[in-house]
Write a protein that holds these residues in place. Structure first.
Motif, PDB file in Angstrom:
ATOM      1  N   THR A   1      10.884   1.514 -73.996  1.00  0.00           N
ATOM      2  CA  THR A   1      10.661   1.114 -75.385  1.00  0.00           C
ATOM      3  C   THR A   1       9.791   2.135 -76.128  1.00  0.00           C
ATOM      4  O   THR A   1       9.978   2.368 -77.328  1.00  0.00           O
ATOM      5  CB  THR A   1      10.002  -0.271 -75.456  1.00  0.00           C
ATOM      6  OG1 THR A   1       8.777  -0.263 -74.709  1.00  0.00           O
ATOM      7  CG2 THR A   1      10.926  -1.334 -74.876  1.00  0.00           C
TER       8      THR A   1
ATOM      9  N   GLU B   1       9.339  -0.775 -84.386  1.00  0.00           N
ATOM     10  CA  GLU B   1       9.125  -1.618 -83.198  1.00  0.00           C
ATOM     11  C   GLU B   1      10.392  -1.612 -82.373  1.00  0.00           C
ATOM     12  O   GLU B   1      11.476  -1.898 -82.886  1.00  0.00           O
ATOM     13  CB  GLU B   1       8.761  -3.040 -83.612  1.00  0.00           C
ATOM     14  CG  GLU B   1       8.487  -3.950 -82.409  1.00  0.00           C
ATOM     15  CD  GLU B   1       8.113  -5.349 -82.831  1.00  0.00           C
ATOM     16  OE1 GLU B   1       6.918  -5.593 -83.067  1.00  0.00           O
ATOM     17  OE2 GLU B   1       9.025  -6.191 -82.938  1.00  0.00           O
ATOM     18  N   SER B   2      10.253  -1.273 -81.102  1.00  0.00           N
ATOM     19  CA  SER B   2      11.390  -1.205 -80.185  1.00  0.00           C
ATOM     20  C   SER B   2      11.166  -2.181 -79.036  1.00  0.00           C
ATOM     21  O   SER B   2      10.080  -2.198 -78.443  1.00  0.00           O
ATOM     22  CB  SER B   2      11.566   0.216 -79.650  1.00  0.00           C
ATOM     23  OG  SER B   2      11.821   1.121 -80.710  1.00  0.00           O
ATOM     24  N   SER B   3      12.181  -2.991 -78.738  1.00  0.00           N
ATOM     25  CA  SER B   3      12.038  -4.023 -77.700  1.00  0.00           C
ATOM     26  C   SER B   3      13.204  -3.994 -76.722  1.00  0.00           C
ATOM     27  O   SER B   3      14.348  -3.719 -77.094  1.00  0.00           O
ATOM     28  CB  SER B   3      11.924  -5.407 -78.340  1.00  0.00           C
ATOM     29  OG  SER B   3      13.052  -5.692 -79.129  1.00  0.00           O
TER      30      SER B   3
ATOM     31  N   TRP C   1      11.353  -8.005 -71.861  1.00  0.00           N
ATOM     32  CA  TRP C   1      10.106  -8.677 -72.227  1.00  0.00           C
ATOM     33  C   TRP C   1       9.036  -7.719 -72.760  1.00  0.00           C
ATOM     34  O   TRP C   1       7.882  -8.083 -72.863  1.00  0.00           O
ATOM     35  CB  TRP C   1       9.559  -9.449 -71.027  1.00  0.00           C
ATOM     36  CG  TRP C   1       9.397  -8.616 -69.779  1.00  0.00           C
ATOM     37  CD1 TRP C   1       8.329  -7.874 -69.401  1.00  0.00           C
ATOM     38  CD2 TRP C   1      10.359  -8.465 -68.735  1.00  0.00           C
ATOM     39  NE1 TRP C   1       8.540  -7.256 -68.208  1.00  0.00           N
ATOM     40  CE2 TRP C   1       9.782  -7.608 -67.761  1.00  0.00           C
ATOM     41  CE3 TRP C   1      11.646  -8.970 -68.515  1.00  0.00           C
ATOM     42  CZ2 TRP C   1      10.464  -7.241 -66.597  1.00  0.00           C
ATOM     43  CZ3 TRP C   1      12.311  -8.607 -67.363  1.00  0.00           C
ATOM     44  CH2 TRP C   1      11.724  -7.758 -66.418  1.00  0.00           C
ATOM     45  N   HIS C   2       9.446  -6.514 -73.113  1.00  0.00           N
ATOM     46  CA  HIS C   2       8.427  -5.553 -73.573  1.00  0.00           C
ATOM     47  C   HIS C   2       8.757  -4.987 -74.955  1.00  0.00           C
ATOM     48  O   HIS C   2       9.921  -4.791 -75.299  1.00  0.00           O
ATOM     49  CB  HIS C   2       8.289  -4.393 -72.591  1.00  0.00           C
ATOM     50  CG  HIS C   2       7.061  -3.558 -72.843  1.00  0.00           C
ATOM     51  ND1 HIS C   2       5.812  -3.889 -72.397  1.00  0.00           N
ATOM     52  CD2 HIS C   2       6.903  -2.410 -73.553  1.00  0.00           C
ATOM     53  CE1 HIS C   2       4.940  -2.991 -72.791  1.00  0.00           C
ATOM     54  NE2 HIS C   2       5.573  -2.078 -73.497  1.00  0.00           N
ATOM     55  N   LYS C   3       7.693  -4.721 -75.745  1.00  0.00           N
ATOM     56  CA  LYS C   3       7.831  -4.101 -77.063  1.00  0.00           C
ATOM     57  C   LYS C   3       6.878  -2.924 -77.175  1.00  0.00           C
ATOM     58  O   LYS C   3       5.780  -2.934 -76.620  1.00  0.00           O
ATOM     59  CB  LYS C   3       7.504  -5.104 -78.176  1.00  0.00           C
ATOM     60  CG  LYS C   3       8.470  -6.249 -78.307  1.00  0.00           C
ATOM     61  CD  LYS C   3       8.048  -7.178 -79.445  1.00  0.00           C
ATOM     62  CE  LYS C   3       9.028  -8.351 -79.567  1.00  0.00           C
ATOM     63  NZ  LYS C   3       8.632  -9.273 -80.668  1.00  0.00           N
TER      64      LYS C   3
END
Length: 451
Positions: free
Chosen positions: A31, A77-79, A82-84
């Motif tokens: 991400t 914002e990159s997702s 379960w992570h950003k």
């Protein structure tokens, strides 16, 4: 059958747990890579989200990342799963991943705005500006060169992924080509070509007599152990002896540093010694980021440091588009993150072609180009101080041995060939074995009448 019904769910759970354990440390890299490159590409490179997602981000797990672009606040914002990750844009300084520091802390650095240029570049003759003469220097077959470049832009092997090419012969641009969707206004990511520019900045500080590249590095953590003798010279030459893993394909040192850490130099400084300093060549982005921190210390004032690349180098040689991106801690990412146009990368190549002299002004110390192109101990003639070399003819057998170059991940190159009066810049997105450097350079060399 009863045992099978018990075993299968257990196997499924084991696979899921294994998958989570494998992916969890990689998620910030996946991400972070997407957010950082997307933010810089949009806000610096004048590219669209679609352009990035269909080329630079279209591989491995990264192609499954969901990217949100907040144009008002200039945040990406990159997702994925379960992570950003988030990257914030700072005018004049590019995009910075939000790691270990808050957006407020990142924005609070003593950034200085760049100058407002009074004259348009296209009204100033090349190379100071972009007014390029119509005359072509003798000694090159431009028609043959353009025919060769047609093959470079087909999108096929051995030149797959080319975004742009610029060729300068005897100081004069003789070819400037762009793939569809790109043009002279686009800034392109340097990746590790930034190491060469960091080396140039070190030279400028050496000339100012405030940076001693042969003295032990001013690193407190090293003063009481075997690392205390490491010098900036050894760090630039990649033979400091510090352990490092430059593999971009996994949870390696370079990926941890670039996409997980707020203070990148601190991460590299913490590495232990693998070899005696000055003896073994091991390519390391971490080493260059330590040099960036050492230059910050040598300057001693963060406001002056943050404006130093622009004022001491970029403005001096007309690189008006160039942006050097810092990490969240405020240290320039000397290993990897400069954005500039093709013409400005060409100007940097011309500075080195002319031994550090720019239109009569000596920007680099006398002898600095010779220093940077002298082979590093342990490299076997392939690396100097921030530049790749061809002294051994290993990677470029059909190219003159005096060629030296800036070389970046995924196919970014500035080739400087003094004996042929050539500077060649190529940018693109080419995975391993998709771009044949030797054939590319030799194809251009064949268009010289006397070659």
């Amino acid at each position: 059958m009863k045992k099978l019904r018990i075993i299968l769910p257990l196997l499924l759970v084991a696979v899921l747990i294994g998958g989570v354990l494998y992916l969890n440390p990689l998620l910030p890299i996946i991400t972070g890579y997407a957010a950082k490159n997307m933010a810089s590409g949009i806000f610096l490179g004048n590219r669209t989200q679609e352009s990035h997602e269909t080329t630079d981000l279209n591989f491995s797990f990264i192609k499954y990342v969901k990217n949100k672009v907040d144009y008002d606040n200039q945040v990406v914002e990159s997702s994925f799963l379960w992570h950003k990750s988030r990257a914030v844009y700072i005018e004049g300084y590019g995009s910075i991943l939000v790691n270990d520091y808050s957006i407020e802390e990142i924005k609070s650095r003593p950034y200085r705005p760049g100058p407002v240029w009074r004259h348009k570049q296209d009204s100033i003759p090349w190379p100071a500006g972009d007014l390029i003469a119509d005359t072509i220097p003798s000694g090159i077959d431009v028609d043959r060169l353009n025919t060769f470049l047609d093959s470079v832009f087909t999108g096929n092997l051995p030149y797959k992924g080319t975004f742009a090419v610029m060729v300068t012969y005897k100081g004069q641009p003789v070819a400037e080509r762009y793939a569809e969707g790109f043009g002279p206004e686009n800034r392109f990511l340097s990746w590790s070509m930034a190491k060469s520019i960091t080396s140039a900045l070190a030279g400028i500080l050496v000339r100012a007599d405030i940076f001693d590249i042969y003295a032990p590095a001013d690193i407190e953590e090293w003063k009481n152990d075997k690392r205390r003798s490491i010098t900036p010279d050894q760090l630039m030459r990649m033979n400091s002896g510090l352990e490092w893993n430059e593999d971009y394909g996994n949870n390696s040192d370079v990926n941890k540093m670039l996409f997980k850490k707020g203070d990148m130099a601190a991460y590299a400084i913490a590495k232990e010694l693998d070899y005696k300093p000055g003896t073994c060549f091991e390519y390391s982005s971490g080493s260059t980021n330590i040099v960036s921190l050492l230059m910050r210390k040598a300057i001693g004032d963060d406001a002056a440091y943050l404006s130093f690349p622009r004022e001491a180098l970029f403005e001096k040689i007309g690189m008006k588009s160039a942006i050097f991106e810092p990490d969240p801690s405020g240290t320039f990412i000397g290993s990897s993150y400069i954005y500039a146009t093709m013409r400005d990368y060409t100007r940097f190549g011309l500075l080195y072609l002319n031994k550090g002299n720019w239109l009569g002004e000596q920007i680099l110390p006398e002898g600095w180009v010779e220093y940077t192109t002298a082979s590093s101990e342990g490299s076997g003639g392939v690396y100097g101080a921030g530049f790749w070399l061809n002294l051994a003819g290993k990677d470029y057998p059909d190219v003159p041995r005096d060629m030296f170059c800036c070389r970046g991940h995924d196919g970014q190159f500035i080739y400087i060939i003094p004996s042929k009066h050539l500077v060649i810049v190529r940018t693109g997105f080419s995975r391993k074995d998709e771009f044949d450097q030797n054939r590319f350079i030799s194809g251009i060399l064949e268009t010289l009448d006397y070659f």
